[in-house]
Design a protein around this motif. Structure first.
Motif, PDB file in Angstrom:
ATOM      1  N   LEU A   1       8.598   9.930 -10.814  1.00 18.61           N
ATOM      2  CA  LEU A   1       8.424  10.731 -12.030  1.00 18.61           C
ATOM      3  C   LEU A   1       7.799  12.096 -11.769  1.00 18.61           C
ATOM      4  N   GLU A   2       6.878  12.180 -10.802  1.00 19.68           N
ATOM      5  CA  GLU A   2       6.179  13.446 -10.574  1.00 19.68           C
ATOM      6  C   GLU A   2       6.739  14.230  -9.390  1.00 19.68           C
ATOM      7  N   LEU A   3       7.171  13.523  -8.344  1.00 20.64           N
ATOM      8  CA  LEU A   3       7.717  14.220  -7.171  1.00 20.64           C
ATOM      9  C   LEU A   3       9.240  14.193  -7.146  1.00 20.64           C
ATOM     10  N   HIS A   4       9.857  13.470  -8.090  1.00 18.11           N
ATOM     11  CA  HIS A   4      11.320  13.410  -8.214  1.00 18.11           C
ATOM     12  C   HIS A   4      11.973  13.039  -6.878  1.00 18.11           C
ATOM     13  N   ALA A   5      11.487  11.950  -6.283  1.00 20.89           N
ATOM     14  CA  ALA A   5      11.994  11.511  -4.986  1.00 20.89           C
ATOM     15  C   ALA A   5      13.460  11.104  -5.086  1.00 20.89           C
ATOM     16  N   THR A   6      14.212  11.412  -4.032  1.00 21.82           N
ATOM     17  CA  THR A   6      15.608  11.005  -3.964  1.00 21.82           C
ATOM     18  C   THR A   6      15.691   9.528  -3.551  1.00 21.82           C
ATOM     19  N   THR A   7      16.894   8.958  -3.604  1.00 25.54           N
ATOM     20  CA  THR A   7      17.052   7.556  -3.205  1.00 25.54           C
ATOM     21  C   THR A   7      16.686   7.362  -1.736  1.00 25.54           C
ATOM     22  N   THR A   8      17.023   8.348  -0.904  1.00 23.26           N
ATOM     23  CA  THR A   8      16.668   8.265   0.515  1.00 23.26           C
ATOM     24  C   THR A   8      15.157   8.298   0.697  1.00 23.26           C
ATOM     25  N   GLU A   9      14.481   9.144  -0.050  1.00 24.29           N
ATOM     26  CA  GLU A   9      13.019   9.236   0.049  1.00 24.29           C
ATOM     27  C   GLU A   9      12.348   7.962  -0.448  1.00 24.29           C
ATOM     28  N   VAL A  10      12.910   7.355  -1.502  1.00 19.82           N
ATOM     29  CA  VAL A  10      12.362   6.093  -1.998  1.00 19.82           C
ATOM     30  C   VAL A  10      12.506   4.999  -0.942  1.00 19.82           C
ATOM     31  N   ALA A  11      13.665   4.947  -0.288  1.00 19.72           N
ATOM     32  CA  ALA A  11      13.873   3.963   0.771  1.00 19.72           C
ATOM     33  C   ALA A  11      12.903   4.199   1.932  1.00 19.72           C
ATOM     34  N   LEU A  12      12.669   5.462   2.255  1.00 19.25           N
ATOM     35  CA  LEU A  12      11.758   5.784   3.352  1.00 19.25           C
ATOM     36  C   LEU A  12      10.322   5.415   3.002  1.00 19.25           C
ATOM     37  N   ILE A  13       9.950   5.583   1.733  1.00 17.06           N
ATOM     38  CA  ILE A  13       8.621   5.173   1.288  1.00 17.06           C
ATOM     39  C   ILE A  13       8.427   3.671   1.508  1.00 17.06           C
ATOM     40  N   ALA A  14       9.433   2.881   1.131  1.00 18.84           N
ATOM     41  CA  ALA A  14       9.351   1.436   1.322  1.00 18.84           C
ATOM     42  C   ALA A  14       9.265   1.086   2.806  1.00 18.84           C
ATOM     43  N   PHE A  15      10.038   1.798   3.631  1.00 21.68           N
ATOM     44  CA  PHE A  15      10.049   1.528   5.070  1.00 21.68           C
ATOM     45  C   PHE A  15       8.706   1.860   5.709  1.00 21.68           C
ATOM     46  N   VAL A  16       8.158   3.015   5.364  1.00 22.79           N
ATOM     47  CA  VAL A  16       6.886   3.449   5.956  1.00 22.79           C
ATOM     48  C   VAL A  16       5.766   2.488   5.580  1.00 22.79           C
ATOM     49  N   GLY A  17       5.773   1.999   4.347  1.00 25.60           N
ATOM     50  CA  GLY A  17       4.732   1.070   3.913  1.00 25.60           C
ATOM     51  C   GLY A  17       4.775  -0.249   4.660  1.00 25.60           C
ATOM     52  N   GLN A  18       5.977  -0.692   5.039  1.00 23.03           N
ATOM     53  CA  GLN A  18       6.132  -1.962   5.751  1.00 23.03           C
ATOM     54  C   GLN A  18       5.993  -1.814   7.262  1.00 23.03           C
ATOM     55  N   LEU A  19       6.116  -0.596   7.762  1.00 26.49           N
ATOM     56  CA  LEU A  19       6.167  -0.389   9.209  1.00 26.49           C
ATOM     57  C   LEU A  19       4.961  -0.958   9.960  1.00 26.49           C
ATOM     58  N   PRO A  20       3.717  -0.785   9.501  1.00 20.77           N
ATOM     59  CA  PRO A  20       2.580  -1.309  10.264  1.00 20.77           C
ATOM     60  C   PRO A  20       2.619  -2.811  10.503  1.00 20.77           C
ATOM     61  N   SER A  21       3.320  -3.564   9.646  1.00 21.34           N
ATOM     62  CA  SER A  21       3.414  -5.014   9.837  1.00 21.34           C
ATOM     63  C   SER A  21       4.129  -5.364  11.135  1.00 21.34           C
ATOM     64  N   SER A  22       4.971  -4.456  11.623  1.00 23.64           N
ATOM     65  CA  SER A  22       5.695  -4.705  12.862  1.00 23.64           C
ATOM     66  C   SER A  22       4.790  -4.607  14.083  1.00 23.64           C
ATOM     67  N   PHE A  23       3.603  -4.068  13.904  1.00 23.36           N
ATOM     68  CA  PHE A  23       2.674  -3.883  15.030  1.00 23.36           C
ATOM     69  C   PHE A  23       1.351  -4.602  14.748  1.00 23.36           C
ATOM     70  N   ALA A  24       1.453  -5.765  14.084  1.00 25.65           N
ATOM     71  CA  ALA A  24       0.248  -6.466  13.639  1.00 25.65           C
ATOM     72  C   ALA A  24      -0.531  -7.105  14.785  1.00 25.65           C
ATOM     73  N   LEU A  25       0.091  -7.309  15.944  1.00 22.84           N
ATOM     74  CA  LEU A  25      -0.590  -8.016  17.027  1.00 22.84           C
ATOM     75  C   LEU A  25      -1.855  -7.296  17.491  1.00 22.84           C
ATOM     76  N   TRP A  26      -1.853  -5.972  17.433  1.00 23.86           N
ATOM     77  CA  TRP A  26      -3.054  -5.245  17.854  1.00 23.86           C
ATOM     78  C   TRP A  26      -4.223  -5.535  16.915  1.00 23.86           C
ATOM     79  N   ALA A  27      -3.917  -5.727  15.630  1.00 27.94           N
ATOM     80  CA  ALA A  27      -4.973  -6.058  14.671  1.00 27.94           C
ATOM     81  C   ALA A  27      -5.533  -7.444  14.946  1.00 27.94           C
ATOM     82  N   GLY A  28      -4.683  -8.348  15.416  1.00 28.91           N
ATOM     83  CA  GLY A  28      -5.152  -9.679  15.767  1.00 28.91           C
ATOM     84  C   GLY A  28      -6.139  -9.660  16.912  1.00 28.91           C
TER      85      GLY A  28
END
Length: 427
Positions: free
Chosen positions: A45-72
């Motif tokens: 609503l405020e930044l008027h993100a495109t569909t590609t940007e929305v998909a990238l937002i979802a991807f970036v938010g999930q990305l750290p889960s792929s490297f969770a072993l270091w947190a363990g």
């Protein structure tokens, strides 16, 4: 030797550190549910993100889960309470930049990417520390009860936070609404600071070994535990199949079936009730039919519960069927979830609790972006109902894995592999 699954005379509530942990987790989860809605509204609503940007937002938010072993590794080597504090304050600081930048008219989509990546990283650290800390907060016979209460509180907090988030976005705007999540992380940090759990000692030379070596040690440990590795493998396959379906679940219901957004919300709401009931009743179910059958029943219910979706058509009758199926699925999924988490925590050596949980996060949450990409690729050559059916069929594999594993024969909770060194803070 085994641990009784019947309700202990002294419940998890008797542990003051557990009460602080429960309050902390519930508060931060409710706040995160607010910001999930608010951040999406900021982007669209405020930044008027495109569909590609929305998909990238979802991807970036999930990305750290792929490297969770270091947190363990961090969780197993250093003070878990300080990690909870640090992750809460880091998340609060990252979120605070959004309303500040919005007020100054400086907010950009690039900043949202950074904020979401930092939030995802803080969550990975927080989850590894919180889940692996629980066996040091409550005694073994209270573990199932404690996980049940955490699951129930999480269901309520998530639902309440989602409703509050929608109301706040409408009342004060999405950027200002994020301040509610900032406050929730600060409150969570205060609660954690008052917690004094007993923690198992770490070998004095552990902190001197490299991060990579710590990860390798953790992976080797998990692979060497037949029950733990089978449960994690089953979780990863189930998560992958569900993620394939979730990619198009709402899209299919809203378009092909013609369900209204209001009806979709009601279906999800009924599912949430099932999840809450499953969390509350998990200890009783496990005590009655056994820990292994409870876990297997939860996994087996998932593919069966997809049948109404695959055959659904328009009309209120199908909407009722879909709501009932989702409630049943989430009831057993939550009951099995609290049971399998308690089982893994009980069997795992305290020195590897963080890495064991991080391994589970890596192969479950870390595989979801790949599952979404797989669903998208399949949709290029197949229709959406067929993609949904393939996701449902994949969910049969975890059931077969569990039926051919030691989990099938478990009726009572096995004795802890290694008992923590002290429990002064657990009573």
């Amino acid at each position: 030797m085994s641990v009784s699954l019947r309700a202990p005379r002294t419940p998890a509530w008797a542990s003051r550190p557990f009460l602080y942990l429960l309050a902390s987790e519930s508060t931060s989860l409710a706040g995160s549910a607010v910001s999930t809605i608010a951040l999406a509204a900021v982007a669209v609503l405020e930044l008027h993100a495109t569909t590609t940007e929305v998909a990238l937002i979802a991807f970036v938010g999930q990305l750290p889960s792929s490297f969770a072993l270091w947190a363990g590794v961090l969780s197993d080597r250093y003070d878990k309470r300080r990690q909870l504090l640090g992750s809460d304050l880091a998340a609060a600081g990252a979120l605070l930049t959004v309303p500040v930048a919005a007020v100054a008219d400086l907010l950009t989509i690039g900043q949202l990417y950074v904020v979401l990546f930092l939030l995802g990283s803080a969550k990975v650290v927080h989850d590894a520390a919180a889940i692996s800390l629980l066996p040091s907060v409550v005694a073994p016979e209270r573990l199932q009860n404690a996980n049940s209460r955490l699951g129930a509180a999480s269901s309520v907090a998530d639902s309440a936070g989602s409703n509050a988030g929608a109301a706040l976005v409408g009342a004060v705007g999405p950027a200002v609404a994020i301040l509610a999540d900032v406050a929730s992380f600060v409150v969570s940090a205060v609660l954690v600071s008052r917690m004094r759990p007993a923690q198992p000692l770490v070998p004095s030379d552990a902190e001197q070994r490299g991060l990579g070596q710590g990860i390798v040690e953790g992976v080797r440990y998990v692979l060497g535990q037949p029950t733990i590795r089978t449960v994690i493998a089953a979780l990863s396959v189930l998560s992958f199949g569900l993620a394939i379906m979730n990619t198009y679940w709402a899209f299919y219901l809203l378009t092909t079936i013609g369900i209204s957004p209001t009806s979709l919300g009601m279906i999800v709401g009924v599912g949430g009730v099932g999840s809450l009931a499953g969390a509350l009743l998990a200890p009783r179910i496990a005590a009655r039919i056994g820990i292994g059958p409870t876990i297997i029943a939860g996994f087996a219910t998932s593919p069966i519960a997809q049948l109404p979706l695959l055959f659904a058509g328009p009309g209120p009758g199908w909407q009722i069927a879909l709501a009932a199926a989702l409630a049943g699925q989430l009831f057993w999924a939550t009951a099995a979830g609290t049971s399998q988490r308690s089982l893994r925590q009980t069997l795992c050596d305290p020195r590897f609790q963080g890495r064991m949980q991080a391994a589970s996060t890596t192969v479950t949450a870390g595989g979801r972006p790949l599952a979404a990409a797989t669903a998208g690729a399949l949709a290029l050559v197949l229709d959406v109902p067929t993609v949904l059916a393939l996701g449902a069929l994949l969910q049969i594999v975890p059931v077969l894995l569990l039926l051919t594993s030691p989990v099938r024969a478990l009726r009572t909770m096995p004795a802890p592999a290694v008992l923590p060194h002290a429990r002064e803070g657990a009573s």
